[in-house]
Design a protein around this motif. Structure first.
Motif, PDB file in Angstrom:
ATOM      1  N   GLN A 199     -16.467  45.040  27.524  1.00 54.18           N
ATOM      2  CA  GLN A 199     -17.422  44.597  26.512  1.00 54.18           C
ATOM      3  C   GLN A 199     -18.846  44.571  27.057  1.00 54.18           C
ATOM      4  O   GLN A 199     -19.804  44.894  26.349  1.00 54.18           O
ATOM      5  CB  GLN A 199     -17.025  43.211  25.991  1.00 54.18           C
ATOM      6  N   LYS A 200     -18.992  44.200  28.327  1.00 52.47           N
ATOM      7  CA  LYS A 200     -20.322  44.188  28.941  1.00 52.47           C
ATOM      8  C   LYS A 200     -20.905  45.593  29.015  1.00 52.47           C
ATOM      9  O   LYS A 200     -22.094  45.799  28.745  1.00 52.47           O
ATOM     10  CB  LYS A 200     -20.238  43.570  30.333  1.00 52.47           C
ATOM     11  N   LYS A 201     -20.085  46.550  29.391  1.00 49.66           N
ATOM     12  CA  LYS A 201     -20.559  47.939  29.481  1.00 49.66           C
ATOM     13  C   LYS A 201     -20.853  48.512  28.100  1.00 49.66           C
ATOM     14  O   LYS A 201     -21.815  49.264  27.905  1.00 49.66           O
ATOM     15  CB  LYS A 201     -19.519  48.805  30.196  1.00 49.66           C
ATOM     16  N   LEU A 202     -20.010  48.138  27.148  1.00 49.12           N
ATOM     17  CA  LEU A 202     -20.157  48.680  25.798  1.00 49.12           C
ATOM     18  C   LEU A 202     -21.401  48.128  25.115  1.00 49.12           C
ATOM     19  O   LEU A 202     -22.155  48.859  24.462  1.00 49.12           O
ATOM     20  CB  LEU A 202     -18.904  48.324  24.986  1.00 49.12           C
ATOM     21  N   GLY A 203     -21.637  46.817  25.295  1.00 48.34           N
ATOM     22  CA  GLY A 203     -22.793  46.209  24.647  1.00 48.34           C
ATOM     23  C   GLY A 203     -22.645  46.196  23.133  1.00 48.34           C
ATOM     24  O   GLY A 203     -21.552  46.378  22.587  1.00 48.34           O
ATOM     25  N   LYS A 204     -23.756  46.008  22.448  1.00 50.11           N
ATOM     26  CA  LYS A 204     -23.733  45.974  20.987  1.00 50.11           C
ATOM     27  C   LYS A 204     -23.719  47.399  20.448  1.00 50.11           C
ATOM     28  O   LYS A 204     -24.531  48.238  20.835  1.00 50.11           O
ATOM     29  CB  LYS A 204     -24.948  45.223  20.450  1.00 50.11           C
ATOM     30  N   TYR A 326     -17.952  56.330  23.676  1.00 47.45           N
ATOM     31  CA  TYR A 326     -19.314  56.169  24.192  1.00 47.45           C
ATOM     32  C   TYR A 326     -19.356  56.491  25.692  1.00 47.45           C
ATOM     33  O   TYR A 326     -19.614  55.596  26.510  1.00 47.45           O
ATOM     34  CB  TYR A 326     -19.809  54.742  23.952  1.00 47.45           C
ATOM     35  N   LYS A 329     -22.147  55.221  28.124  1.00 50.97           N
ATOM     36  CA  LYS A 329     -22.213  53.828  28.548  1.00 50.97           C
ATOM     37  C   LYS A 329     -21.372  53.534  29.791  1.00 50.97           C
ATOM     38  O   LYS A 329     -21.453  52.448  30.364  1.00 50.97           O
ATOM     39  CB  LYS A 329     -21.763  52.909  27.410  1.00 50.97           C
TER      40      LYS A 329
END
Length: 331
Positions: A199-204, A326, A329
Motif C-alpha cells: 500500500q505504501k508503494k502503491l500510494g493513492k 502500476y 510504482k
C-alpha cells in the motif's frame, strides 16, 4: 575392483538409511515437543465443537490453501497425505511439500482417505466434506477423526467479520490446534506487513484501473464485489467493472456487458483445469471481443487461481496485481 564397488554401494545404502532414520527421529521429536508443550484447547468450528488434548499427528489436507497453511506453519511432519492442487505450490514450500504423500489428484475416495489413517482432516472448501460441508465432518467425527473447515468457506457458518479476519482466524485456529500459536502470530504479522508495504508503494490511485476478472467460459463468470478476489483487486488499485452483490464469490454475466464496459485490464486465472493460455486465445480469436481496450492493447494479467482463495497468498496476490497494474510504482 568389484569388491570395492560392492563396498561403495553398501556404504551408500547405509548412508541413505541413516539419513532417513535421522529425518524420522527429527519429525518424531518435533511432534513430541509440540505435544509436551500443548495446553488442551476447545475449537468451535462450523457447528462442530472439538476438544484437542494433544496436537493431531496424522493430518490429511484436502485443498491447496489448507496444504499451504500447514506448510507455512512448518507442520509438514504432521502430514500423512494431501490432495487437490489447483495450480503450483508456492516455491518456498515446494521442498516441504515433496515430503508429503499425494493420496489423490482431486478429492480422495472414502477408502483412500481412511486408508491414510488420519486423525485430522483439513479442507478449505465445503465440497471437501460433501455437499453441505457439515455432514461429512460429522461422519468423520463418529469415526474418531477430527476436522477443520474455515468459517468463511460456507455461508451458514460465516461469522460477521471481515474477509481478512477470516484468514487470520483460520491461521490462529490451526496454530492453536497444533500448539504453534507463536508461529501463527508471526505468519499473520508477515502477511499484514507485506500488505502494508504494498500500500505504501502503491500510494493513492485515482482513478483505479477498470478490470474484468475472468473466471470461466461462456457465459462468463466474474467475481462479486463482496468476494475475497474483489478485495485483492481493490487493494491492488483496480476496480471491478461489475459491481453486483451476491451470495458467494462468483456471478454469471454476459459478453455484451463485458464489451460495453470496456475494461482496461483482463485478469486470467491459471488453474490445472483451465490454463490461462486457452482463456487468452478465447479473447483474441473472437472478433466480437476486439473492441475491448484490454484486448486491443494486449493487457492481460495472469495470476494463479490460488491467489484468489483464502490462505497465505493474500498479500502476495495483492502485490502481484499491483505490480502488474502500476509497474512504474514498483521500480
Amino acid at each position: 575392483m568389484k569388491r570395492h564397488r560392492y563396498i561403495n554401494i553398501l556404504i551408500t545404502c547405509l548412508l541413505v538409511v541413516l539419513v532417513a532414520c535421522q529425518m524420522q527421529v527429527k519429525n518424531t521429536n518435533s511432534k513430541q515437543l509440540a505435544a509436551s508443550n500443548f495446553n488442551p484447547i476447545i475449537i468451535e468450528n462450523c457447528g462442530i465443537t472439538i476438544t484437542y488434548k494433544q496436537p493431531p499427528k496424522r493430518v490429511v489436507t484436502l485443498n491447496q490453501p489448507a496444504t499451504e497453511i500447514m506448510l507455512a506453519l512448518g507442520l509438514e511432519a504432521h502430514m500423512v497425505g494431501t490432495a487437490y492442487l489447483d495450480d503450483r505450490i508456492l516455491p518456498e514450500y515446494q521442498k516441504s511439500y515433496t515430503q508429503v504423500p499425494v493420496i489423490a489428484q482431486k478429492y480422495p475416495s472414502q477408502e483412500v482417505l481412511l486408508g491414510a489413517e488420519p486423525d485430522f482432516v483439513y479442507g478449505s472448501f465445503p465440497g471437501a466434506f460433501g455437499k453441505d460441508g457439515i455432514s461429512g465432518r460429522k461422519d468423520l467425527l463418529s469415526l474418531g477423526i477430527n476436522s477443520y473447515l474455515p468459517e468463511g468457506a460456507i455461508e451458514v457458518c460465516q461469522r460477521k467479520r471481515g474477509l481478512l479476519e477470516n484468514i487470520y482466524s483460520e491461521i490462529r485456529d490451526i496454530g492453536n490446534i497444533f500448539g504453534v500459536s507463536d508461529r501463527a502470530l508471526k505468519l499473520i504479522a508477515s502477511i499484514q506487513q507485506e500488505l502494508e508495504d504494498t500500500q505504501k508503494k502503491l500510494g493513492k490511485v485515482n482513478p483505479p484501473k477498470r478490470v474484468f476478472w475472468y473466471a470461466s467460459e461462456s457465459p462468463p463468470y466474474t467475481i462479486t464485489v463482496d468476494s475475497l478476489p474483489n478485495l485483492i483487486l481493490e487493494s491492488a488499485g483496480g476496480q471491478n467493472i461489475f459491481q453486483q452483490k451476491a451470495n458467494g464469490t462468483y456471478i454469471t454475466v454476459n459478453w455484451e456487458d463485458v464489451i460495453n464496459r470496456n475494461p482496461e485490464i483482463i485478469i486470467l486465472s491459471e488453474a490445472s483445469w483451465s490454463p490461462a493460455k486457452m482463456q487468452r486465445q478465447l479473447f483474441q480469436s473472437n472478433p466480437a471481443y476486439a473492441k475491448i481496450a484490454a484486448v486491443q492493447k494486449d493487457k492481460f494479467v495472469v495470476i494463479d487461481y490460488s491467489y484468489s482463495t483464502s490462505g497465505v497468498r493474500i498479500a502476495k496476490g495483492v502485490r502481484t496485481l499491483a505490480q502488474a497494474f502500476y509497474p512504474e510504482k514498483f521500480k
